[in-house]
Design a protein around this motif. Structure first.
Motif, PDB file in Angstrom:
ATOM      1  N   UNK A   1      -4.400 -22.157   5.653  1.00 43.65           N
ATOM      2  CA  UNK A   1      -3.298 -22.714   4.658  1.00 43.65           C
ATOM      3  C   UNK A   1      -1.803 -22.313   5.405  1.00 43.65           C
ATOM      4  N   UNK A   2      -1.709 -22.399   6.749  1.00 45.20           N
ATOM      5  CA  UNK A   2      -0.503 -21.895   7.153  1.00 45.20           C
ATOM      6  C   UNK A   2       0.478 -23.080   6.842  1.00 45.20           C
ATOM      7  N   UNK A   3       0.269 -24.166   6.864  1.00 44.87           N
ATOM      8  CA  UNK A   3       1.356 -25.382   7.020  1.00 44.87           C
ATOM      9  C   UNK A   3       1.608 -25.453   5.369  1.00 44.87           C
ATOM     10  N   UNK A   4       0.980 -25.226   4.411  1.00 46.20           N
ATOM     11  CA  UNK A   4       1.241 -25.324   3.171  1.00 46.20           C
ATOM     12  C   UNK A   4       1.837 -24.008   2.626  1.00 46.20           C
ATOM     13  N   UNK A   5       1.180 -22.860   2.900  1.00 47.39           N
ATOM     14  CA  UNK A   5       1.478 -21.535   2.444  1.00 47.39           C
ATOM     15  C   UNK A   5       1.349 -20.644   3.459  1.00 47.39           C
ATOM     16  N   UNK A   6       2.535 -20.559   4.084  1.00 55.67           N
ATOM     17  CA  UNK A   6       2.484 -19.462   5.274  1.00 55.67           C
ATOM     18  C   UNK A   6       2.080 -18.226   5.123  1.00 55.67           C
ATOM     19  N   UNK A   7       2.289 -17.739   3.829  1.00 52.13           N
ATOM     20  CA  UNK A   7       2.168 -16.351   3.528  1.00 52.13           C
ATOM     21  C   UNK A   7       0.906 -15.965   3.083  1.00 52.13           C
ATOM     22  N   UNK A   8       0.166 -17.015   2.681  1.00 52.00           N
ATOM     23  CA  UNK A   8      -1.216 -16.875   2.023  1.00 52.00           C
ATOM     24  C   UNK A   8      -2.183 -15.690   2.944  1.00 52.00           C
ATOM     25  N   UNK A   9      -2.510 -16.046   4.350  1.00 55.86           N
ATOM     26  CA  UNK A   9      -3.429 -15.184   5.147  1.00 55.86           C
ATOM     27  C   UNK A   9      -2.997 -13.825   5.062  1.00 55.86           C
ATOM     28  N   UNK A  10      -1.560 -13.513   4.984  1.00 52.89           N
ATOM     29  CA  UNK A  10      -1.221 -12.213   5.070  1.00 52.89           C
ATOM     30  C   UNK A  10      -1.249 -11.614   3.671  1.00 52.89           C
ATOM     31  N   UNK A  11      -1.233 -12.375   2.623  1.00 49.47           N
ATOM     32  CA  UNK A  11      -0.934 -11.674   1.188  1.00 49.47           C
ATOM     33  C   UNK A  11      -2.166 -12.106   0.267  1.00 49.47           C
ATOM     34  N   UNK A  12      -3.092 -12.761   0.740  1.00 52.60           N
ATOM     35  CA  UNK A  12      -4.362 -13.073  -0.356  1.00 52.60           C
ATOM     36  C   UNK A  12      -4.957 -11.507  -0.290  1.00 52.60           C
ATOM     37  N   UNK A  13      -5.559 -11.478  -1.331  1.00 47.84           N
ATOM     38  CA  UNK A  13      -6.213 -10.125  -1.579  1.00 47.84           C
ATOM     39  C   UNK A  13      -7.826 -10.337  -1.943  1.00 47.84           C
ATOM     40  N   UNK A  14      -8.894  -9.760  -1.617  1.00 46.19           N
ATOM     41  CA  UNK A  14     -10.098 -10.100  -1.867  1.00 46.19           C
ATOM     42  C   UNK A  14     -10.379 -10.098  -3.698  1.00 46.19           C
ATOM     43  N   UNK A  15     -10.992 -11.278  -4.174  1.00 44.05           N
ATOM     44  CA  UNK A  15     -11.175 -11.135  -5.324  1.00 44.05           C
ATOM     45  C   UNK A  15     -10.210 -12.315  -6.064  1.00 44.05           C
ATOM     46  N   UNK A  16      -9.090 -12.676  -5.367  1.00 44.52           N
ATOM     47  CA  UNK A  16      -8.103 -13.538  -5.633  1.00 44.52           C
ATOM     48  C   UNK A  16      -8.871 -15.007  -6.051  1.00 44.52           C
ATOM     49  N   UNK A  17      -8.199 -15.749  -6.688  1.00 36.26           N
ATOM     50  CA  UNK A  17      -9.042 -17.092  -7.012  1.00 36.26           C
ATOM     51  C   UNK A  17      -7.836 -18.265  -6.774  1.00 36.26           C
ATOM     52  N   UNK A  18      -8.694 -19.308  -6.088  1.00 38.56           N
ATOM     53  CA  UNK A  18      -7.683 -20.256  -5.840  1.00 38.56           C
ATOM     54  C   UNK A  18      -7.831 -21.416  -7.075  1.00 38.56           C
ATOM     55  N   UNK A  19      -6.592 -21.951  -7.396  1.00 36.38           N
ATOM     56  CA  UNK A  19      -6.761 -22.907  -8.536  1.00 36.38           C
ATOM     57  C   UNK A  19      -5.795 -24.115  -8.067  1.00 36.38           C
ATOM     58  N   UNK A  20      -6.676 -25.379  -7.880  1.00 30.18           N
ATOM     59  CA  UNK A  20      -5.962 -26.449  -7.242  1.00 30.18           C
ATOM     60  C   UNK A  20      -6.282 -27.694  -8.221  1.00 30.18           C
ATOM     61  N   UNK A  21      -5.500 -28.991  -7.773  1.00 27.34           N
ATOM     62  CA  UNK A  21      -5.517 -29.951  -8.419  1.00 27.34           C
ATOM     63  C   UNK A  21      -6.800 -30.947  -7.934  1.00 27.34           C
ATOM     64  N   UNK A  22      -6.693 -32.286  -7.891  1.00 30.15           N
ATOM     65  CA  UNK A  22      -7.823 -32.987  -7.405  1.00 30.15           C
ATOM     66  C   UNK A  22      -8.157 -32.844  -6.131  1.00 30.15           C
ATOM     67  N   UNK A  23      -9.281 -33.377  -5.697  1.00 28.23           N
ATOM     68  CA  UNK A  23      -9.757 -33.637  -4.295  1.00 28.23           C
ATOM     69  C   UNK A  23      -9.736 -32.586  -3.466  1.00 28.23           C
ATOM     70  N   UNK A  24      -9.781 -31.327  -4.003  1.00 31.71           N
ATOM     71  CA  UNK A  24      -9.586 -30.112  -2.915  1.00 31.71           C
ATOM     72  C   UNK A  24     -10.707 -30.271  -1.845  1.00 31.71           C
ATOM     73  N   UNK A  25      -9.996 -30.017  -0.631  1.00 27.39           N
ATOM     74  CA  UNK A  25     -11.107 -30.121   0.578  1.00 27.39           C
ATOM     75  C   UNK A  25     -11.180 -31.551   1.105  1.00 27.39           C
ATOM     76  N   UNK A  26     -10.525 -32.417   0.838  1.00 25.96           N
ATOM     77  CA  UNK A  26     -10.851 -33.930   1.310  1.00 25.96           C
ATOM     78  C   UNK A  26     -10.639 -33.821   2.855  1.00 25.96           C
ATOM     79  N   UNK A  27     -11.296 -34.680   3.479  1.00 27.63           N
ATOM     80  CA  UNK A  27     -11.136 -34.829   4.999  1.00 27.63           C
ATOM     81  C   UNK A  27     -12.260 -34.557   5.765  1.00 27.63           C
TER      82      UNK A  27
END
Lengths: 417, 165
Positions: free
Chosen positions: B40-66
């Motif tokens: 997720x570095x273009x969208x949320x550059x801090x994600x990889x360093x700040x996310x913790x095990x057990x965190x949950x992603x909550x997204x809108x429609x069509x997650x993971x398209x492509x």
């Protein structure tokens, strides 16, 4: 009650008598295709599963097309070596390295046929649906399990029928109508579904045009994009039409909805920055300055696409401040383009011709863009940053729009030129 | 997977595509941790360093398209994220995430009812609670749930091959 094409194909493959959308069935793929982005990951998944053999190696095809010859020294040679190793260890004889783009080879070499169920490690696997083949993309872990067991679970999709009537104006083609459809139903409008195409305009389309539309059905999230068969399908595959004539849409099949299009008045369409479904008629974006034009990909890299571009570029020069990159989809297309003089035309016009590969379409070479640069490509996807930095801008169009625009240096309408 | 678990919400928009989750040039990196460091570095550059095990992603429609790139699911999962809630998922991502042992929950309402940092509680196959409100969720088909319970398709396939012998 009749059946949709997706239902017919799954009934044929699974032997199940009564299936309906939402049912989960066990299917037995007729073909498995693995490409080089996945070779190393597939090798690891097979090792993790303790699998040393493919149940049907004769049904598998390995195509090295995305990372060829290499883009990144740190990773790509290993993916190549693992592709060769997999072909040897799993006894997969159908190995193609640097011969062209997997999806174009899958129908060109008749690996994926009408009536088949095919799975492959790439999203644009929907392409061969242009010939009524139930083909869909999967990941590498699932490919490993499918190779080991010969099976895969599939949910029977509900279907949308898309009736395309009318006659295309000169300079307008299959790419324009699939872009228009994507603009209307949006990038999730076909989510999990089978898009099934019929109508008088479809009957007049060449096989390559049908493959273009089936290819981009995926951009609506579709599981597959299926065309009815006709004599053209049978001729392409050198099959007896009566063998495949069951692959027709039943009049009384149950469709979730039916969409109608008439292409007679359709103007060229472009997918604009940044989203495949941000589609506008060319009159809304004409005159936009371009830094680069790319003609190629599994969507529009066929010999017919090369012919369209060559006719427009013949005897002319591209704009001074523009790069033109042309990539025939396969070696066969490349050789035919040489024989017919298209390659000379491209070079004389100031274009650069690359060997058959996925190239710029997947953000690999050739022709990556920097901040603020604008590319117009004939490929299928314009996600942010896909063809360069995240501040580069991507337009998608037909080969006719691309070639005409390369001459002018700005987005230009081939119909009014 | 526990029958009931809670996690902190990372809120993501509609149409997060696979290139955004993991760019093509990073998707070929074989070391999962290194690959995941670009998640997720273009969208949320801090994600990889700040996310913790057990965190949950909550997204809108069509997650993971492509793309079919399974690395998109792996790049998220390698950080210990085991559950994603979205209004809808792209088809191939849906399969890939389940094959990596992640629980996917489709819901129109949940993404509308929570924000970044909220704590979301999942009762598997029954309901999700967030901000004091409960939402019923649909039950996954048995064969898919078995893959998640087994910890992904690798372990599930080993079991199936052993059982068929």
């Amino acid at each position: 009650m009749g059946s949709t094409l997706a239902e017919k194909l799954l009934i044929h493959n699974t032997g199940e008598k009564n299936i309906k959308p939402g049912d989960i069935v066990i299917a037995y793929p007729d073909r498995y295709m693995i490409h080089d982005i996945y070779t190393s990951f597939l090798k690891r998944a097979l090792k993790d599963m303790g699998v040393t053999k493919a149940l049907h190696p004769e049904k598998a095809v390995i195509v090295l097309d995305h990372l060829m010859p290499t883009n990144q020294a740190a990773t790509d040679p290993e993916h190549f070596r693992d592709g060769i190793e997999l072909s040897e260890k799993l006894n997969i004889q159908n190995l193609h390295k640097g011969e062209g783009i997997s999806h174009s080879l899958m129908h060109e070499l008749r690996y994926a046929k009408p009536g088949n169920v095919v799975v492959a490690t790439d999203s644009h696997t929907t392409t061969y649906g242009g010939a009524a083949c139930f083909c869909t993309g999967i990941g590498h872990t699932e490919m490993a399990a499918a190779l080991a067991t010969g099976e895969i679970w599939l949910k029977v999709p509900s279907a949308i029928k898309i009736v395309i009537d009318g006659e295309f104006k000169n300079g307008v083609s299959a790419k324009d109508i699939i872009l228009r459809i994507l603009g209307d139903i949006k990038s999730d409008g076909g989510q999990y579904k089978s898009l099934e195409f019929t109508g008088s305009a479809v009957k007049s389309m060449s096989m390559n045009q049908r493959f273009t539309i089936a290819n981009m059905s995926l951009e609506a999230g579709a599981k597959c994009g299926l065309f009815e068969v006709d004599e053209k399908t049978a001729d392409y595959y050198d099959m007896d039409y009566h063998e495949i004539s069951w692959l027709k849409i039943d009049e009384d099949a149950q469709y979730e909805k039916v969409l109608h299009y008439n292409v007679s008045e359709l103007e060229p369409q472009l997918s604009c920055p940044q989203g495949v479904d941000n589609v506008h008629g060319i009159s809304a974006v004409e005159g936009t300055k371009l830094n680069e034009v790319y003609i190629g990909s599994c969507t529009n890299g066929s010999i017919e696409d090369m012919a369209v571009a060559a006719e427009i570029l013949k005897g002319k020069k591209i704009a001074k401040y523009l790069k033109l990159v042309i990539i025939p989809a396969t070696n066969h297309v490349f050789k035919e383009s040489m024989r017919l003089g298209y390659i000379k035309t491209f070079i004389d016009a100031g274009g650069m011709v690359s060997h058959p590969c996925c190239g710029l379409c997947c953000g690999q070479p050739y022709g990556l863009l920097s901040d603020g640069e604008v590319v117009l490509g004939t490929n299928n996807r314009n996600f942010i940053g896909r063809m360069g930095t995240k501040k580069s801008l991507i337009y998608l169009s037909s080969p006719a729009v691309a070639a005409t625009s390369a001459l002018a240096g700005v987005i230009t309408n081939p119909v009014t030129q | 997977m526990e029958k009931k678990f809670s996690g902190k919400v990372w809120k993501l928009p509609d149409d997060v595509d696979t290139d955004t989750i993991i760019a093509g040039r990073h998707g070929v990196i074989l070391d999962k941790k290194e690959m995941g460091s670009h998640c997720l570095e273009t969208l949320r550059p801090e994600f990889a360093s700040e996310v913790k095990p057990g965190d949950i992603l909550v997204a809108g429609k069509n997650f993971g398209c492509g793309s079919s790139r399974e690395m998109a699911a792996e790049a998220i999962n390698v950080h210990g994220v085991e559950c994603i809630v979205a209004k809808s998922f792209a088809r191939i991502f849906f399969r890939n995430a389940i094959n990596n042992g992640m629980l996917l929950i489709e819901s129109e309402e949940i993404p509308e009812s929570c924000e970044e940092g909220d704590i979301l509680t999942v009762e598997v196959n029954q309901k999700v609670t967030v901000n004091g409100k409960g939402f019923e969720i649909s039950k996954l088909p048995d064969n898919l749930f078995a893959i998640i319970q087994d910890g992904g398709l690798v372990k599930n396939t080993i079991k199936r091959i052993q059982n068929s012998k």
